[in-house]
Design a protein around this motif. Structure first.
Motif, PDB file in Angstrom:
ATOM      1  N   ASP A 171      13.210  29.039 -20.034  1.00 15.95           N
ATOM      2  CA  ASP A 171      12.758  29.071 -21.320  1.00 15.95           C
ATOM      3  C   ASP A 171      12.170  27.987 -21.713  1.00 15.95           C
ATOM      4  N   GLN A 219       8.246  28.398 -23.417  1.00 14.69           N
ATOM      5  CA  GLN A 219       7.811  27.918 -24.450  1.00 14.69           C
ATOM      6  C   GLN A 219       6.508  26.782 -24.580  1.00 14.69           C
ATOM      7  N   SER A 240       7.005  32.801 -27.101  1.00 13.29           N
ATOM      8  CA  SER A 240       8.446  33.072 -27.385  1.00 13.29           C
ATOM      9  C   SER A 240       9.324  33.471 -26.304  1.00 13.29           C
ATOM     10  N   GLU A 286      17.100  26.276 -27.743  1.00 12.76           N
ATOM     11  CA  GLU A 286      15.693  26.643 -26.957  1.00 12.76           C
ATOM     12  C   GLU A 286      14.781  25.250 -27.347  1.00 12.76           C
ATOM     13  N   LEU A 337      13.188  23.163 -24.369  1.00  8.38           N
ATOM     14  CA  LEU A 337      11.582  22.392 -24.545  1.00  8.38           C
ATOM     15  C   LEU A 337      11.395  21.083 -24.284  1.00  8.38           C
ATOM     16  N   TYR A 365      10.796  30.329 -34.951  1.00  8.46           N
ATOM     17  CA  TYR A 365      10.725  31.503 -33.721  1.00  8.46           C
ATOM     18  C   TYR A 365      10.713  32.825 -34.400  1.00  8.46           C
ATOM     19  N   SER A 423       7.773  35.035 -32.820  1.00  6.91           N
ATOM     20  CA  SER A 423       8.470  36.316 -31.793  1.00  6.91           C
ATOM     21  C   SER A 423       8.104  37.456 -32.533  1.00  6.91           C
TER      22      SER A 423
END
Length: 526
Positions: A97, A101, A106, A175, A179, A315, A319
């Motif tokens: 993830d 990113q 997304s 998330e 990142l 997000y 997304s």
């Protein structure tokens, strides 16, 4: 005559050294799939040494406790860095993830197995050929696989990521953490488990530091922090398996501590905790304990909602699909919507028909929440949060031991050590479930024993509180009789052969003046 306290500090250091040694050997051994019974024995040894180390800490002078607890936290957390993740593959999804990113995509829009993201696949996350041997390897397709088959040079492609055919399930603040770790990691193409494990170690030690600060500010026993700092769940799950739950724990502990004096700040931190992992949402009833006015409740709930909305917004804008990801599928997969599936609700299923279990669980949790809201102490929100969280765990009987990280931190805040039995039950169920098949028998047994320990601890604590109150009242009466020159009542105080308690001190003033007495509310010393 030799004072036993002289050997308390060396004894605690020795027990802590033994604990760290056994934890290191447990992490280094790869037994989860090959020898779950043996791994359970190693877990048991870790927990016994943990109990011994905490028991030895009782005799350590107060001036040395903070340094010993914090230093032990660093050593215990470091044992989780000695090997790749042993009992969970969730960390590999974290790494993926973060990678996705960083490329501007997304994580909610594409599954790891999507060929459209084949250019982002690192070799350590997506091995081929011999690297696909062993457990926790999922077969995936590649863009050129059809051509490889026609030429006779087809090669097996797989991934370490579990559930590669579904989108991520993790909330946005988690998330963002993935990142950040990716951005700080060296870009050398090697395995990325060490940065995530290091992040887990730093966060777990950070939780210890916050606990010590909160306990010191309250005037509580600093030894309580060892319940978190030295607990085997922390190095095994927060560090070795690098579960992001530890970030939610840090934010949740800070939020409960802040809400006592600054409701808005506490609410914002609790919202951030829930935006990291949804489980910390169970802390909100504790934060609202004893609140009687809607305005006061709003000062906690509104900041929590605003923070969650703000971290979700980027997000949502980025997304194309739902930012809830695989949450609904996960609930169904894990059997939370079907009481007859798997080993969920194990204790309730022992006494109720399967059709009643879900409603009974909801009613049980609701009763716990109402009790905390109506009778909880607003100066001790962590106490109500521990009761709600522990009750939910006993009713749900979750299979994953890292969920208990939050419970362990609440025990360290509140001092009621008996709730640690629930965390141990989760670890037993997770490890032994590999051996038992369905896991229902082990789940019911482990959580049943934990429930008995919790009830026994509550009874013993109630008796100790009643005894302390009786001694305090008896001592006050004797003091009054002595001051007035009247003879003491027959059978009271020193004349009855019992030790009289001093006159109860005047209540303290300041922010903690509404707290219950240390005897009745702080729990027993470790």
């Amino acid at each position: 005559m030799i004072n036993p306290r002289t050997f308390a500090t060396p004894g605690a250091v020795l027990a802590l050294t033994a604990l760290a040694t056994v934890l290191a050997l447990t992490v280094r051994g790869d037994r989860y799939y090959s020898d779950p019974v043996g791994l359970a024995c190693w877990y048991g040894a870790c927990w016994l040494l943990f109990a011994a180390a905490v028991r030895c800490l009782r005799g350590v002078p107060v001036r040395r406790v903070a340094a010993l607890v914090l230093g032990g936290s660093v050593i215990v957390a470091a044992t989780g860095l000695l090997a790749p993740p042993r009992t969970s593959s969730d960390m590999y999804r974290y790494a993926w993830d973060g990678r996705v990113q960083a490329s501007g995509v997304s994580p909610y829009d594409h599954v790891p197995a999507d060929p459209a993201l084949a250019g982002l696949r690192d070799g350590w996350l997506f091995p081929t050929g011999p690297g696909c041997e062993g457990p926790e390897r999922a077969r995936i397709a590649t863009p050129g696989e059809q051509g490889e088959r026609s030429s006779g040079s087809a090669q097996v492609h797989c991934t370490r990521i579990n559930r590669p055919g579904v989108p991520t399930i993790y909330p946005p603040l988690a998330e963002g953490y993935f990142l950040l770790v990716h951005a700080l990691s060296p870009d050398d193409g090697r395995a990325r488990h060490k940065p995530l494990q290091t992040g887990g170690a730093l966060l777990s030690v950070g939780v210890t530091g916050v606990l010590l600060l909160v306990l010191r500010r309250r005037g509580a026993d600093l030894r309580y922090a060892a319940y978190w700092a030295w607990c085997p769940v922390v190095p095994l799950e927060a560090v070795n398996n690098a579960h992001a739950d530890v970030l939610g724990v840090l934010l949740g502990v800070a939020g409960l501590a802040a809400v006592v004096r600054r409701r808005t700040t506490g609410g914002a931190l609790l919202g951030a905790a829930a935006a990291t992992k949804l489980i910390p949402a169970v802390l909100l009833p504790g934060a609202l304990a004893g609140v009687r006015r809607w305005r006061d409740a709003a000062t906690v709930l509104v900041p929590a909602g605003v923070v969650m909305g703000l971290v979700y917004l980027p997000y949502i804008l980025l997304s194309r699909g739902s930012v809830l990801g695989y949450l609904g599928g996960y609930v169904e997969e894990e059997g939370y919507d079907d009481a007859s599936a798997g080993s969920r609700y194990a204790l309730l299923r022992l006494v109720l028909p399967d059709g009643w279990v879900t409603w009974a669980m909801a009613a049980g949790v609701l009763c716990a929440v109402v009790r905390v809201l109506l009778r909880g102490d607003p100066q001790r929100p962590w106490s109500g949060a521990l009761f709600v969280t522990g009750t939910a765990f006993l009713l749900l009987t979750p299979s994953y031991s890292w969920y208990a990280l939050l419970l362990v931190a609440l025990v360290a805040l509140d001092g009621r050590w008996e709730w640690l039995a629930v965390a141990l039950a989760g670890a037993v169920k997770y490890v032994m479930g590999q051996w038992d098949g369905s896991g229902f028998v082990i789940s019911a047994t482990a959580y049943g024993i934990a429930a008995c320990v919790v009830l026994a601890g509550a009874v013993l604590r109630e008796r100790a509180r009643d005894k302390a109150v009786a001694l305090r009242v008896g001592g006050a009466r004797e003091h009054q009789d002595t001051e007035s020159g009247a003879p003491a009542e027959p059978g009271a105080g020193a004349h009855s052969g019992t030790v009289s308690a001093p006159v109860a001190p005047r209540p303290p003033t300041g922010p903690d003046s509404k707290r219950s007495s240390a005897t009745s509310s702080e729990g027993s010393a470790p």
